[in-house]
Scaffold this motif. Structure first.
Motif, mmCIF file in Angstrom:
data_model
loop_
_atom_site.group_PDB
_atom_site.id
_atom_site.type_symbol
_atom_site.label_atom_id
_atom_site.label_comp_id
_atom_site.label_asym_id
_atom_site.label_seq_id
_atom_site.Cartn_x
_atom_site.Cartn_y
_atom_site.Cartn_z
ATOM 1 N N LEU A 22 0.896 -1.154 -0.091
ATOM 2 C CA LEU A 22 0.016 0.065 -0.067
ATOM 3 C C LEU A 22 1.009 1.246 -0.055
ATOM 4 C CD1 LEU A 22 -2.520 1.258 0.117
ATOM 5 C CD2 LEU A 22 -2.704 1.091 2.716
ATOM 6 N N VAL A 23 1.045 2.081 -1.151
ATOM 7 C CA VAL A 23 1.733 3.307 -1.253
ATOM 8 C C VAL A 23 0.855 4.522 -1.194
ATOM 9 C CG1 VAL A 23 3.155 4.226 -2.912
ATOM 10 C CG2 VAL A 23 3.070 1.608 -2.754
ATOM 11 N N VAL A 24 1.472 5.396 -0.534
ATOM 12 C CA VAL A 24 1.019 6.820 -0.762
ATOM 13 C C VAL A 24 2.078 7.683 -1.206
ATOM 14 C CG1 VAL A 24 0.032 8.889 0.505
ATOM 15 C CG2 VAL A 24 -0.722 6.706 1.381
ATOM 16 N N VAL A 25 1.545 8.552 -2.373
ATOM 17 C CA VAL A 25 2.291 9.448 -3.036
ATOM 18 C C VAL A 25 2.057 10.894 -2.787
ATOM 19 C CG1 VAL A 25 3.579 10.217 -4.963
ATOM 20 C CG2 VAL A 25 2.802 7.865 -4.915
ATOM 21 N N ASP A 26 2.716 11.825 -2.488
ATOM 22 C CA ASP A 26 2.502 13.045 -2.134
ATOM 23 C C ASP A 26 2.680 13.996 -3.220
ATOM 24 O OD1 ASP A 26 2.082 15.784 -1.104
ATOM 25 O OD2 ASP A 26 2.640 15.341 1.017
ATOM 26 N N TYR A 27 1.838 14.570 -3.995
ATOM 27 C CA TYR A 27 2.230 15.462 -5.025
ATOM 28 C C TYR A 27 2.150 17.123 -4.620
ATOM 29 C CZ TYR A 27 1.921 11.573 -8.120
ATOM 30 O OH TYR A 27 2.139 10.383 -8.867
ATOM 31 N N THR A 28 2.510 17.426 -3.511
ATOM 32 C CA THR A 28 2.397 18.833 -2.894
ATOM 33 C C THR A 28 3.461 19.363 -3.761
ATOM 34 O OG1 THR A 28 1.800 18.262 -0.940
ATOM 35 C CG2 THR A 28 3.063 20.279 -1.340
ATOM 36 N N ASP A 29 4.595 18.757 -4.336
ATOM 37 C CA ASP A 29 5.456 19.501 -5.499
ATOM 38 C C ASP A 29 5.346 18.448 -6.473
ATOM 39 O OD1 ASP A 29 7.655 20.241 -6.922
ATOM 40 O OD2 ASP A 29 9.111 19.981 -5.316
ATOM 41 N N PRO A 30 4.769 18.766 -7.593
ATOM 42 C CA PRO A 30 4.405 17.956 -8.538
ATOM 43 C C PRO A 30 5.561 17.376 -9.500
ATOM 44 C CG PRO A 30 2.879 19.695 -8.773
ATOM 45 C CD PRO A 30 3.850 19.969 -7.610
ATOM 46 N N ALA A 31 6.799 18.315 -9.403
ATOM 47 C CA ALA A 31 7.973 18.076 -9.824
ATOM 48 C C ALA A 31 8.791 17.167 -9.187
ATOM 49 C CB ALA A 31 8.676 19.419 -10.199
ATOM 50 N N SER A 32 8.515 16.829 -7.844
ATOM 51 C CA SER A 32 9.204 16.014 -7.041
ATOM 52 C C SER A 32 8.260 15.187 -5.886
ATOM 53 C CB SER A 32 10.366 16.719 -6.245
ATOM 54 O OG SER A 32 11.066 15.846 -5.591
ATOM 55 N N PRO A 33 7.416 14.479 -6.595
ATOM 56 C CA PRO A 33 6.542 13.800 -5.685
ATOM 57 C C PRO A 33 7.184 12.826 -4.705
ATOM 58 C CG PRO A 33 6.463 12.646 -7.691
ATOM 59 C CD PRO A 33 7.244 14.035 -7.925
ATOM 60 N N VAL A 34 6.840 12.685 -3.449
ATOM 61 C CA VAL A 34 7.274 11.954 -2.478
ATOM 62 C C VAL A 34 6.454 10.461 -2.083
ATOM 63 C CG1 VAL A 34 7.865 11.706 -0.006
ATOM 64 C CG2 VAL A 34 7.985 14.113 -1.298
ATOM 65 N N GLU A 35 7.130 9.469 -2.312
ATOM 66 C CA GLU A 35 6.348 8.111 -2.297
ATOM 67 C C GLU A 35 6.662 7.417 -1.057
ATOM 68 O OE1 GLU A 35 6.829 3.773 -4.725
ATOM 69 O OE2 GLU A 35 6.197 5.564 -5.753
ATOM 70 N N ARG A 36 5.653 6.869 -0.201
ATOM 71 C CA ARG A 36 5.821 6.130 1.054
ATOM 72 C C ARG A 36 4.882 4.915 1.104
ATOM 73 N NH1 ARG A 36 3.026 9.249 5.893
ATOM 74 N NH2 ARG A 36 2.919 7.869 7.528
ATOM 75 N N VAL A 37 5.757 3.892 1.539
ATOM 76 C CA VAL A 37 4.930 2.668 1.773
ATOM 77 C C VAL A 37 4.528 2.576 2.963
ATOM 78 C CG1 VAL A 37 5.360 0.082 1.836
ATOM 79 C CG2 VAL A 37 6.404 1.421 0.265
ATOM 80 N N ILE A 38 3.028 2.404 3.144
ATOM 81 C CA ILE A 38 2.209 2.281 4.411
ATOM 82 C C ILE A 38 2.479 0.826 5.070
ATOM 83 C CG2 ILE A 38 0.122 2.778 5.559
ATOM 84 C CD1 ILE A 38 1.184 5.109 4.370
ATOM 85 N N THR A 39 2.174 -0.003 4.179
ATOM 86 C CA THR A 39 2.238 -1.449 4.608
ATOM 87 C C THR A 39 2.406 -2.427 3.513
ATOM 88 O OG1 THR A 39 1.098 -3.159 6.048
ATOM 89 C CG2 THR A 39 -0.140 -2.168 4.411
ATOM 90 N N ARG A 40 2.952 -3.674 3.774
ATOM 91 C CA ARG A 40 3.149 -4.783 2.909
ATOM 92 C C ARG A 40 2.627 -6.015 3.557
ATOM 93 N NH1 ARG A 40 9.504 -6.451 1.883
ATOM 94 N NH2 ARG A 40 9.575 -7.478 4.044
ATOM 95 N N ILE A 41 1.985 -6.853 2.494
ATOM 96 C CA ILE A 41 1.580 -8.138 2.892
ATOM 97 C C ILE A 41 1.880 -9.181 1.727
ATOM 98 C CG2 ILE A 41 -0.384 -7.039 4.153
ATOM 99 C CD1 ILE A 41 -2.411 -8.237 1.888
ATOM 100 N N SER A 42 1.657 -10.684 2.108
ATOM 101 C CA SER A 42 2.046 -11.563 1.075
ATOM 102 C C SER A 42 1.371 -11.368 -0.122
ATOM 103 C CB SER A 42 2.086 -12.590 1.802
ATOM 104 O OG SER A 42 2.057 -13.958 0.675
ATOM 105 N N ALA A 43 1.677 -11.565 -1.272
ATOM 106 C CA ALA A 43 0.881 -11.552 -2.532
ATOM 107 C C ALA A 43 -0.303 -12.433 -2.603
ATOM 108 C CB ALA A 43 1.733 -11.710 -3.914
ATOM 109 N N VAL A 44 -0.185 -13.477 -1.772
ATOM 110 C CA VAL A 44 -1.398 -14.589 -1.613
ATOM 111 C C VAL A 44 -2.602 -13.908 -0.970
ATOM 112 C CG1 VAL A 44 0.370 -16.349 -2.059
ATOM 113 C CG2 VAL A 44 -0.487 -15.708 0.355
ATOM 114 N N ASN A 45 -2.475 -12.777 -0.184
ATOM 115 C CA ASN A 45 -3.344 -12.305 0.789
ATOM 116 C C ASN A 45 -4.035 -11.341 -0.032
ATOM 117 O OD1 ASN A 45 -3.074 -14.017 2.880
ATOM 118 N ND2 ASN A 45 -1.353 -12.684 3.798
ATOM 119 N N ASP A 46 -5.124 -10.846 0.601
ATOM 120 C CA ASP A 46 -5.793 -9.720 -0.131
ATOM 121 C C ASP A 46 -5.694 -8.310 0.716
ATOM 122 O OD1 ASP A 46 -7.742 -8.490 -1.983
ATOM 123 O OD2 ASP A 46 -9.330 -8.644 -0.619
ATOM 124 N N LEU A 47 -5.215 -7.277 -0.051
ATOM 125 C CA LEU A 47 -5.037 -5.913 0.208
ATOM 126 C C LEU A 47 -5.997 -5.171 -0.170
ATOM 127 C CD1 LEU A 47 -3.565 -3.947 2.048
ATOM 128 C CD2 LEU A 47 -1.757 -3.826 0.225
#
Length: 247
Positions: free
Chosen positions: A105-130
């Motif tokens: 689960l990723v959040v990207v902040d486009y406050t500065d569109p020229a340099s967006p900031v990406e952040r991973v909130i959580t990760r789970i095994s691909a066999v599970n449902d996110l």
């Protein structure tokens, strides 16, 4: 009193005050239809999983996730690759990125569109449902469903403080949607499906919509003000219908 109204065929509702969106299947292809109150409908062929915030519309397509200004039809942001299920609270965009090992689960902040900031909130095994996330009021919510449990999570983005809104080892809990004051989610059992709601400021949980039996399932949701939307899916016919719940 709670008021229930069917709003027609579709799934994956998106709502933000005077703008409503939905996905629809047409000859086996998914399309997004945006319906601003008092304005002409705006179709997006080949798109799925809409999320709307004012004049901004996010969706996924064969290339990845797109954010457009639907009034001008101009592209605002794009994320290519194995990404889907966008949520939007501009300038924040959330989505699920999948590879052979994990779903993130990723959040990207486009406050500065020229340099967006990406952040991973959580990760789970691909066999599970996110599930499809929801963004509003400085929070993000999502579900995690595994073979043995399901949980609804919410996290305050500024502090990283995470809470479990609901959990079960028997029921399926899924598809939260949030505003700055409330959260809704679906609770599935073998006998019924329930749309649940609570305020952030209170632990009290209310049931605002219910289907009985095992052939009418509730699926994705949207929330704006005191109005919730939920997809009602018929196992018998395969048809999906959107339901509006004013509470």
């Amino acid at each position: 009193a709670i008021q229930i109204q069917t709003v027609g065929a579709g799934f994956d509702p998106a709502a933000a005050w005077t703008v409503f969106g939905r996905a629809r299947m047409d000859s086996g292809n998914s399309n997004v239809l945006l319906e601003p109150r008092g304005g002409a409908p705006f179709p997006v062929p080949g798109a799925a999983a809409p999320a709307v915030d004012g004049r901004f519309l996010a969706y996924d397509d064969a290339q990845g996730v797109r954010v457009i200004d639907w009034r001008t039809q101009s592209l605002v942001a794009r994320i290519d690759g194995q990404v889907a299920k966008p949520a939007l609270d501009w300038p924040l965009l959330a989505f699920v990125r999948t590879d052979s090992t994990y779903k993130r689960l990723v959040v990207v902040d486009y406050t500065d569109p020229a340099s967006p900031v990406e952040r991973v909130i959580t990760r789970i095994s691909a066999v599970n449902d996110l599930g499809r996330p929801s963004l509003a009021g400085g929070r993000i919510a999502w579900h995690k469903v595994t073979a043995t449990s399901s949980r609804i999570y919410a996290q305050v983005l500024a502090t990283g403080r995470r809470s479990v809104i609901a959990r079960s080892s028997v029921l399926v809990l899924a598809n939260p949607s949030i505003t700055s004051t409330r959260i809704v989610w679906v609770r599935q059992s073998s006998r019924s499906c329930i749309l649940r709601m609570r305020r952030w400021a209170s632990p009290t949980v209310r049931t605002i919509y219910r289907t009985s039996g095992s052939t009418r399932l509730l699926w994705t949701t949207a929330l704006t003000g005191r109005t919730a939307y939920v997809t009602r899916w018929s196992l018998r016919t395969g048809a999906s219908t959107l339901v509006r719940v004013n509470f």
